[in-house]
Write an enzyme that holds these catalytic residues in place. Sequence first.
Site, PDB file in Angstrom:
ATOM      1  N   LEU A   1       0.890  -1.153  -0.067  1.00 14.18           N
ATOM      2  CA  LEU A   1       0.087  -0.151  -0.023  1.00 14.18           C
ATOM      3  C   LEU A   1       0.892   1.174  -0.083  1.00 14.18           C
ATOM      4  O   LEU A   1       1.960   1.204   0.562  1.00 14.18           O
ATOM      5  CB  LEU A   1      -0.795   0.011   1.267  1.00 14.18           C
ATOM      6  CG  LEU A   1      -1.815  -1.118   1.426  1.00 14.18           C
ATOM      7  CD1 LEU A   1      -2.521  -0.943   2.787  1.00 14.18           C
ATOM      8  CD2 LEU A   1      -2.934  -0.934   0.162  1.00 14.18           C
ATOM      9  N   ASP A   2       0.464   2.524  -0.620  1.00 12.91           N
ATOM     10  CA  ASP A   2       1.120   3.675  -0.541  1.00 12.91           C
ATOM     11  C   ASP A   2       1.330   4.093   0.781  1.00 12.91           C
ATOM     12  O   ASP A   2       0.451   3.650   1.838  1.00 12.91           O
ATOM     13  CB  ASP A   2       0.571   4.793  -1.370  1.00 12.91           C
ATOM     14  CG  ASP A   2       0.241   4.379  -2.725  1.00 12.91           C
ATOM     15  OD1 ASP A   2       1.218   3.460  -3.454  1.00 12.91           O
ATOM     16  OD2 ASP A   2      -0.509   4.715  -3.451  1.00 12.91           O
ATOM     17  N   ARG A   3       2.432   5.067   1.044  1.00 14.01           N
ATOM     18  CA  ARG A   3       2.528   5.174   2.442  1.00 14.01           C
ATOM     19  C   ARG A   3       1.359   6.122   3.043  1.00 14.01           C
ATOM     20  O   ARG A   3       1.084   5.670   4.185  1.00 14.01           O
ATOM     21  CB  ARG A   3       3.831   6.266   2.494  1.00 14.01           C
ATOM     22  CG  ARG A   3       4.145   6.942   3.872  1.00 14.01           C
ATOM     23  CD  ARG A   3       5.231   7.915   3.595  1.00 14.01           C
ATOM     24  NE  ARG A   3       5.622   8.581   4.919  1.00 14.01           N
ATOM     25  CZ  ARG A   3       6.524   9.420   5.149  1.00 14.01           C
ATOM     26  NH1 ARG A   3       7.418   9.650   4.270  1.00 14.01           N
ATOM     27  NH2 ARG A   3       6.811   9.786   6.522  1.00 14.01           N
TER      28      ARG A   3
ATOM     29  N   THR B   1      -1.908   5.461   2.300  1.00 12.67           N
ATOM     30  CA  THR B   1      -2.970   4.795   2.319  1.00 12.67           C
ATOM     31  C   THR B   1      -3.215   3.790   3.467  1.00 12.67           C
ATOM     32  O   THR B   1      -1.966   3.233   4.012  1.00 12.67           O
ATOM     33  CB  THR B   1      -3.114   3.697   0.805  1.00 12.67           C
ATOM     34  OG1 THR B   1      -3.082   4.569  -0.147  1.00 12.67           O
ATOM     35  CG2 THR B   1      -4.135   3.015   0.835  1.00 12.67           C
TER      36      THR B   1
ATOM     37  N   ARG C   1      -5.168   5.608  -7.970  1.00 18.51           N
ATOM     38  CA  ARG C   1      -5.294   7.251  -8.001  1.00 18.51           C
ATOM     39  C   ARG C   1      -5.010   7.695  -9.489  1.00 18.51           C
ATOM     40  O   ARG C   1      -5.738   8.544 -10.011  1.00 18.51           O
ATOM     41  CB  ARG C   1      -3.856   7.439  -7.417  1.00 18.51           C
ATOM     42  CG  ARG C   1      -3.912   7.248  -5.872  1.00 18.51           C
ATOM     43  CD  ARG C   1      -2.693   7.129  -5.433  1.00 18.51           C
ATOM     44  NE  ARG C   1      -1.838   8.240  -5.313  1.00 18.51           N
ATOM     45  CZ  ARG C   1      -0.668   8.708  -5.274  1.00 18.51           C
ATOM     46  NH1 ARG C   1       0.164   7.642  -4.449  1.00 18.51           N
ATOM     47  NH2 ARG C   1      -0.092   9.688  -5.185  1.00 18.51           N
TER      48      ARG C   1
END
Length: 305
Positions: free
Chosen positions: A135-137, A139, A235
């Site tokens: 997961l992105d930082r 998220t 995104r």
Amino acid sequence: MAQQKVQVPREAAGERLDRFLTKHVPGFTPERARALIDSGAVRIRGKKCQPTRKLWGGEEIEIERPEPRAAPAASSDGPTLPVLHDDAALVIVDKPSGLVVEPEGRMQSVVGLLAAQRPPFDVEGLAQPGVVHRLDRETSGCLAFARTDAAAAAMLRAFQEKQVDKRYWTLVLGNPPEQGRLEGPYSRDPKDPRRFTTRVPSARRAALSFEVRERFPGAALLEVDLDTGRTHQIRVQLSEAGFPVLGDSLYGTEAARAHPAASALGRQALHAFRLEIPSPDSGRMVRVEAPMPEDFERALKVLRG
């Protein structure tokens, strides 16, 4: 020291020992296979072997697996990770926003915290969890890790074979249709290596489906069903479809970044609220849900007026 026995199939006759181990034993990189062979931890009929030994097929390989080395990034100095599921093969946490998944310099990471908070782990010779998706930082939400090499291999197969169901909540600007599907090419943006795009020819594909869960003036709460797991995919695809994620500093428009709900949230509006994955041990489906975090609730209050 753990003992492992591997039966060589007849069709592997003529294959080099080091290459066979790399291909058929989970967690064995070429370097790790050669190091274990050179140390005498790999034997056939009780005898030490050379990495280049040719197999004849049908023999049994005996492997002494050393205790995993301490994870260099392990750290108990950080937030306690909320655990949604934990067994001998699989750990699923509710990742807080602001934490990177894997170690980056001196930054705290989920891997480092989990290694310290929920041992034991033994993946690729290290006492740290195996990363099978990310997961992105910014998220938050459901994130699964493997405890062993075998579990990591099984979980990666499940992702590749599309046996995993991942669902996200996101807040977007605009008025999307009640339901939609976005599918197309996916590649790094040739004009900016930090970004990805669907607007260049590529053999790689990206696909997701979405459904509106709640509407607000000029915005919406979407449930996203992710079919593929590309970097930044939700995104990118929503932004390029005209519905940028609120608070997204890289792909969002100025209006999406400056929206009052984005200010209340303080990050990009993405939360992985559900994960369903086959258990590496039993094959039965493990399903967890991560509750909506407080910052997401704040943003919803702003949108609801």
